[in-house]
Design an enzyme around this catalytic site. Structure first.
Site, PDB file in Angstrom:
ATOM      1  N   LYS A  42       0.820  -1.196   0.000  1.00  0.00           N
ATOM      2  CA  LYS A  42       0.000   0.000   0.000  1.00  0.00           C
ATOM      3  C   LYS A  42       0.860   1.253   0.000  1.00  0.00           C
ATOM      4  O   LYS A  42       0.415   2.347  -0.343  1.00  0.00           O
ATOM      5  CB  LYS A  42      -0.875   0.026   1.279  1.00  0.00           C
ATOM      6  CG  LYS A  42      -1.724  -1.198   1.489  1.00  0.00           C
ATOM      7  CD  LYS A  42      -2.342  -1.170   2.896  1.00  0.00           C
ATOM      8  CE  LYS A  42      -3.036  -2.466   3.214  1.00  0.00           C
ATOM      9  NZ  LYS A  42      -3.338  -2.562   4.667  1.00  0.00           N
ATOM     10  N   ASP A  99       7.740   2.598  -2.417  1.00  0.00           N
ATOM     11  CA  ASP A  99       7.953   3.693  -1.470  1.00  0.00           C
ATOM     12  C   ASP A  99       9.399   3.727  -0.983  1.00  0.00           C
ATOM     13  O   ASP A  99      10.030   4.777  -0.942  1.00  0.00           O
ATOM     14  CB  ASP A  99       6.972   3.578  -0.286  1.00  0.00           C
ATOM     15  CG  ASP A  99       6.932   2.185   0.343  1.00  0.00           C
ATOM     16  OD1 ASP A  99       7.679   1.272  -0.093  1.00  0.00           O
ATOM     17  OD2 ASP A  99       6.136   1.992   1.280  1.00  0.00           O
ATOM     18  N   ASP A 102      14.903  -1.199   1.125  1.00  0.00           N
ATOM     19  CA  ASP A 102      15.640  -1.382   2.370  1.00  0.00           C
ATOM     20  C   ASP A 102      16.622  -2.540   2.160  1.00  0.00           C
ATOM     21  O   ASP A 102      17.695  -2.344   1.597  1.00  0.00           O
ATOM     22  CB  ASP A 102      14.583  -1.649   3.453  1.00  0.00           C
ATOM     23  CG  ASP A 102      15.121  -1.701   4.855  1.00  0.00           C
ATOM     24  OD1 ASP A 102      16.004  -0.908   5.183  1.00  0.00           O
ATOM     25  OD2 ASP A 102      14.641  -2.545   5.645  1.00  0.00           O
TER      26      ASP A 102
END
Ligand code: IMP
Ligand code: MG
Length: 179
Positions: A42, A99, A102
């Site tokens: 999301k 988004d 990492d």
């Protein structure tokens, strides 16, 4: 500033300028060819909706959702595909919109999956990059900002599903997750 935010890492203005810079680069690279934006749910939703309004080629959208087994604040190598694309991507130019990258596990898995479906091209863009945390090698074509190894929230990024609606990127106070 929100009470759970320790400091602001990236302001709304900085987000906007990264969005415009990335869109310029994508418009240049695609040179008017059609593009299918693959929005990773999301967290990349705000970024994707801002970005798409600066893209000028014929653009279509689709969505994927993955989840990673493991601890709350980092992804494990085990990525579970929760929602797949609704279409055949053979011969299409794909832009994966994330988004944050990492460890790289999530994007590596998604990119490999899509590359095996005979797309014409598969590019990756991410608003944020934590290069110091990388575990697997994955080429990212467009990056908004590199950030240090701190847990970021806001503008789509969550902690326990909260804070996605903040208009800036902030660092979460450790007291929130040490409770
Ligand atoms: P990776 O698989 O380790 O590269 O992690 C990617 C996913 O982990 C992202 O899509 C986010 O959902 C989550 N993630 C990683 N770092 C952060 C962070 O600092 N804040 C919020 N979510 C994060
Ligand atoms: Mg995410």
């Amino acid at each position: 500033m929100h009470k759970d935010v320790k400091k602001i890492l990236i302001t709304e203005e900085q987000i906007n300028s990264a969005v415009c810079r990335i869109a310029d680069d994508i418009n240049h690279d695609l040179n008017g060819e059609p593009l299918l934006m693959v929005i990773i749910l999301k967290g990349s939703m705000p970024f994707a909706t801002d970005l798409m309004r600066h893209l000028t080629m014929p653009l279509t959208l689709d969505y994927m959702q993955v989840s990673s087994y493991g601890k709350n604040m980092s992804s494990s190598g085990f990525i579970n595909l929760k929602k797949d694309l609704e279409q055949d991507i053979t011969g299409k130019n794909i832009l994966i919109v994330e988004d944050i990258i990492d460890s790289g596990n999530t994007l590596k898995k998604i990119k490999t999956l899509l590359e095996h479906r005979n797309a014409k091209s598969v590019r990756i863009c991410t608003l944020l990059d934590k290069p110091s945390r990388r575990v697997v090698d994955v080429t990212v074509d467009y990056v908004g900002y590199e950030i240090p190894d701190e847990f970021a929230i806001g503008y789509g990024l969550d902690y326990n599903e909260l804070y996605r609606n903040l208009p800036y990127i902030g660092v979460l106070k450790p007291s929130v997750y040490q409770k």
